[in-house]
Design an enzyme around this catalytic site. Structure first.
Site: not given
Length: 302
Positions: A153, A177, A248, A251, A274, A283
């Site tokens: 990110r 995160k 992003h 990414r 994730h 994706y």
């Protein structure tokens, strides 16, 4: 009606944010989103002559209807509901309310949104645009190479420190995160570019003894994600890339190109950081579209 200038947010919001941060270690961006959502709710409830702790399910439904009317996106609405659920669970645990008003609150149905990406050719154009002869552009070149090689990110990229990088092992340690750590391989090209930057460029931007920021700004401080986003747009314009960009984009390209070349979805999930595989699965739509395009172009019965 409460005027814009007389609004005073309920102190319970900041108490919730402080305790949530101390317990769960959420990122500044997540906490900022919670604060924004809850202040919108608090202000709306004040205008309706009620409060956060006296709220009923119908009040929350009215608030959601109001946000829909003013054009709040489905993604923002979904985040808003998540903020409210977490907030009211906190109030319930603190015994500040008797029941959770979000218990019967439905979920916002999100459209499957395919991330905007770049072709491999466009990525090559973008990465070759910054010059090695200019200090700022050489820094940006290393950042772009690293971004594409690792799928970070932008916030993770600009906050990197020297100690998070191991050129010898060819990995970087990312704190993502929720404070979750992951190791991401650099790749040969990005590793070489980063080594060149560290040996020849970084000392031009910052006194190595005074800062551990990996990619300092012109003033020797940590860059903001907004500043680097402007740099991405600058190089895309120079490279004459017409595709729609977002902070992003690289990414998304990282994930899509890995899947196009046969990478396992769970490996991509780990690299992206994730927590839920379903987040990564979006994706596969991009990769599937690319495979169908190749089949149509090259198969005799395509």
């Amino acid at each position: 009606m409460v005027s814009r200038h007389s609004y005073q947010s309920d102190p319970i919001i900041e108490q919730f944010l402080d305790e949530t941060w101390s317990i769960h270690g959420l990122s500044d961006n997540t906490l900022s989103a919670y604060r924004t959502d809850l202040r919108h709710l608090d202000k709306f409830l004040q205008q309706q002559k009620t409060s956060l702790q006296a709220v009923e399910l119908t009040d929350l439904q009215d608030f959601i209807a109001h946000r829909t009317e003013i054009g709040t996106s489905k993604n923002s609405q979904a985040r808003m509901r998540s903020s409210m659920r977490r907030f009211y669970l906190f109030l319930l645990q603190k015994k500040l309310i008797q029941k959770d008003p979000t218990a019967l609150l439905g979920k916002t149905k999100l459209d499957a949104r395919i991330p905007k990406s770049l072709t491999e050719e466009e990525v090559e154009q973008l990465l070759s645009t910054p010059s090695d002869d200019d200090v700022i552009e050489a820094r940006d070149k290393a950042m772009l190479e690293l971004l594409y090689a690792t799928g970070l990110r932008v916030t993770e990229l600009v906050s990197l420190t020297i100690e998070q990088v191991s050129l010898r092992q060819g990995v970087i340690r990312i704190v993502g995160k929720g404070g979750k750590e992951r190791l991401v391989p650099l790749g040969e090209v990005a590793g070489e570019q980063l080594e060149q930057y560290l040996n020849l460029v970084r000392h031009e931007l910052v006194d190595t003894a005074s800062s551990d920021v990996l990619f300092p700004s012109r003033r020797g401080r940590q860059m903001t994600r907004q500043a680097f986003w402007h740099r991405i747009k600058h190089y895309a314009l120079k490279a004459n890339i017409q595709s729609e960009l977002s902070p992003h984009t690289l990414r998304h390209a990282f994930a899509t190109h890995l899947l196009n070349h046969g990478a396992d979805l769970r490996v991509v999930q780990l690299l992206l950081g994730h927590s839920d595989l379903s987040t990564t699965q979006i994706y596969t739509h991009v990769a599937k579209a690319r495979l169908q395009e190749l089949h149509a172009q090259h198969h005799p019965r395509g």
